[in-house]
Scaffold this active site. Structure first.
Site: not given
Length: 288
Positions: A195, A215, A265
């Site tokens: 991430d 995110s 993502q």
């Protein structure tokens, strides 16, 4: 900042309930990779003799880095080859995160192929480059992260192609992970790291624009055994950004060229206008 090993050192407070520790941080909002890694670690502790093969995560609210979390695991299925878990993470009785994870027993055999690893300079050579950087050094001191010099040219190329892409070498330098062969801990650490830089790839073709970034969801597939204390290449690309969201993909290879994991993502990439200056360009969920 605590190490990733300390971040995933969660406390069991019930059969399928855990408490996530408060991790020292310079960031007000909890780092998304930390929440993902803690949720996966909780799921791992309820599964026997199987390793995670995939997980799909949703960030449904902001986390406070100064407060602990409560992690609840639901056992969806336990089969001979596969197991499935659903995890919910709460802070002060408020749901902030959800994860669905699949686990697979080792030993199955089938056809094999993989994407080729990009041809890039080795990590040792980058330290002498003018573009060498240990990204976000103070917040993640137990990671060595090296942006490959060609990424500077890639950013220029991205403006022409309309898609962002870059390559990053990284490894964990903490003593605890280097001393253990526990594959589940190395998986949790890789999810944590996945991430750290990914969604910003969607901004490479849009240098200088003021963007509210956060995110939204994150998926990762483990394909082969992982050692996060060894150098890994994170080859990132962004196939699209549209309607205030951006999509980013990352392929993670070891130095032998083996494809270890693939991450996807989606993030909020909303343009900031003067009237929205109260919102942060760095992941503030206030008006999301």
């Amino acid at each position: 900042m605590a190490s990733v090993a300390q971040a995933v050192d969660i406390e069991r407070i019930g059969e399928d309930e855990f408490r996530g520790p408060v991790v020292s941080s310079r960031i007000t909002r909890t780092f998304g990779g930390q929440t993902m890694a803690q949720a996966l670690r909780a799921a791992q502790l309820t599964v026997d003799e199987k390793l995670a093969h995939s997980m799909h995560c949703y960030f449904v609210g902001p986390g406070d880095s100064s407060a602990p979390t409560t992690i609840q695991v639901e056992r969806i299925r336990d089969g001979r080859s596969f197991a499935h878990r659903h995890v919910r993470v709460f802070q002060n009785d408020r749901l902030i995160f959800m994860l669905s994870a699949g686990f697979h027993a080792t030993g199955d055999i089938g056809p094999e192929h993989q994407a080729a690893m990009p041809q890039v300079p080795p990590p040792e050579s980058i330290k002498d480059s003018p573009y060498y950087t240990r990204i976000i050094l103070k917040e993640w001191e137990d990671w060595d992260v090296r942006l490959i010099p060609d990424a500077e040219r890639d950013a220029v190329a991205a403006e022409t192609t309309g898609a962002g892409f870059r390559n990053i070498w990284f490894r964990n330098t903490g003593d605890l992970l280097g001393a253990t062969s526990d594959q589940s801990l190395h998986q949790a650490a890789l999810l944590y790291m996945s991430d750290m830089t990914l969604i910003r790839t969607a901004l490479l073709p849009h240098q200088g624009e003021r963007i509210q970034l956060a995110s939204l969801d994150h998926s990762l597939w483990f394909l082969r055994p992982v050692r996060v204390d060894e150098w890994m290449l994170y080859s990132q690309s962004s196939p699209s950004a549209q309607t205030g969201t951006g999509l980013a993909q990352g392929k993670i290879f070891n130095q032998r060229g083996e494809l270890l994991a693939v991450a996807m993502q989606e993030g909020l990439t909303r343009t900031l206008y003067p009237e929205s200056e109260g919102s942060s360009a760095n992941g503030n969920w206030q008006n999301v």
